[in-house]
Design a protein around this motif. Structure first.
Motif: not given
Ligand code: IPM
Ligand code: MN
Length: 343
Positions: A119-121, A161-169, A171-174, A207-211
């Motif tokens: 994971x990446x926090x 939040x924008x930066x985090x979407x950029x990192x997620x986009x 990565x393989x799992x997105x 893909x988004x999720x909340x926890x």
């Protein structure tokens, strides 16, 4: 590559020496230039000041800061943390605190049964409960009031939040999970949730999720593969990444970057661990977290091939050591990894 080096206290200088050794093995064109600064407990105890007046301007003239750890028992807790670590994060606008939580093959974890962990926090670094908003009234009286406010701005939440979407986009799992406590921290939570949802519309491939943060901590232990990228506020991020370090091989391996994406200031690269005064000067500290932080530094400065070589060398070293790194000194671990990097 002009790098300001703050070894700091305790094991800080020992692990940073190895990080620089490995960095020089990876970046062979002679472009690594270092300036050492003696900031930390010793200087504070000697002079009474944490950072001299010229420090911020001098640090700002570098491309990056490599920080070991600060703190030792004679300095009251919090003085160096706020006066040095947080001050540089705030003044250099290092709002992206990036912390991989990745269990390398061969590394022991209390959770090996539920691995893989990768994971990446993405922790907000300049707001939240960390900015000393609040105050004390009627100090020392039975009616004392202590207020410690959490500051969350549309600007600050929006950009992390924008930066985090950029990192997620990329990565393989997105996948991106917002971690908060929206059920109780309703005001801040509402801003985070709305910002997250609005930004998600711009990143349809993610893909988004909340926890909730309490549940997230439980899932990190029981089902860590639920997470790919996590975005969260400053305080929750501190806690989530501490648990992250513990499940991914311990703080000896946990790397960290405090990034100023717009480069309004240098970014800082530092292991998550502290100064460990009890083992200082004994060559007993694992320099791997500092070395992996140096890989993040390379990545940030556009040297992704060098970063990948350092990571690969660390991965090979970890696979071979099978938990037995303690048989080597700090410098020997650095030598072995540097040798692999040099090929
Ligand atoms: C960290 C540390 C810092 C933090 C302290 C030293 C201010 O715990 O980098 O995780 O809480 O951010
Ligand atoms: Mn911490």
């Amino acid at each position: 590559m002009r790098i300001a080096v703050i070894g700091g206290d305790g094991i800080g200088p020992e692990v940073i020496a190895e990080a620089i050794k490995v960095l020089r093995a990876a970046v062979t064109d002679g472009s690594v230039e270092t300036t050492s600064y003696d900031f930390g407990a010793q200087r504070y105890l000697r002079t009474g000041e944490i950072l001299p007046a010229s420090a911020m301007a001098e640090l700002a003239a570098h491309d990056a800061i490599l920080l070991g750890a600060v703190g030792e028992p004679r300095v009251p807790s919090g003085v160096l943390e706020r006066g040095l670590v947080l001050r540089t994060r705030f003044e250099f606008d290092q709002y992206v605190n990036l912390r991989p939580v990745r269990l390398f093959p061969g590394v022991g974890s209390p959770l090996t049964a539920v691995a893989p962990i990768d994971a990446l926090v993405v922790r907000e670094g300049t707001e939240g409960a960390y900015i000393e908003a609040g105050g004390i009234l009627r100090k020392g009286s039975p009616a004392e009031i202590a207020m410690q406010e959490s500051i969350n701005t549309a600007f600050g939440v929006g950009r992390i939040v924008r930066q985090a979407f950029g990192y997620a986009a990329v990565r393989p799992r997105r996948k991106l999970t917002l971690v908060h406590k929206t059920n109780v921290l309703a005001h801040a939570g509402d801003l985070w949730r709305r910002t997250f949802e609005a930004t998600a519309a711009e990143f349809p491939a993610v893909t988004t999720d909340y926890c909730h943060v309490d549940a997230a901590l439980m899932y990190m232990v029981t089902q860590p593969d639920l997470f790919d990228v996590i975005v969260t506020d400053n305080l929750f991020g501190d806690l989530v990444t501490a648990l992250g370090a513990a499940i991914a091989g311990g703080i000896g391996l946990a790397a960290s970057a405090s990034i100023s994406p717009e480069r309004t200031g240098p970014s800082t690269f530092e292991p998550v661990h502290g100064s460990a005064p009890d083992i200082a000067g004994k060559q007993k500290a694992d320099p791997t977290a500092a070395i992996l932080s140096a890989a993040m530094l390379c990545d940030h400065l556009g040297m992704s091939a060098e970063a990948a070589r350092i990571e690969q060398a660390v991965a090979e070293d970890l696979l071979e050591r099978q938990g037995e790194w303690a048989a080597r000194s700090t410098a020997e671990v650095g030598d072995d990894i540097a040798e692999r990097v040099a090929g």
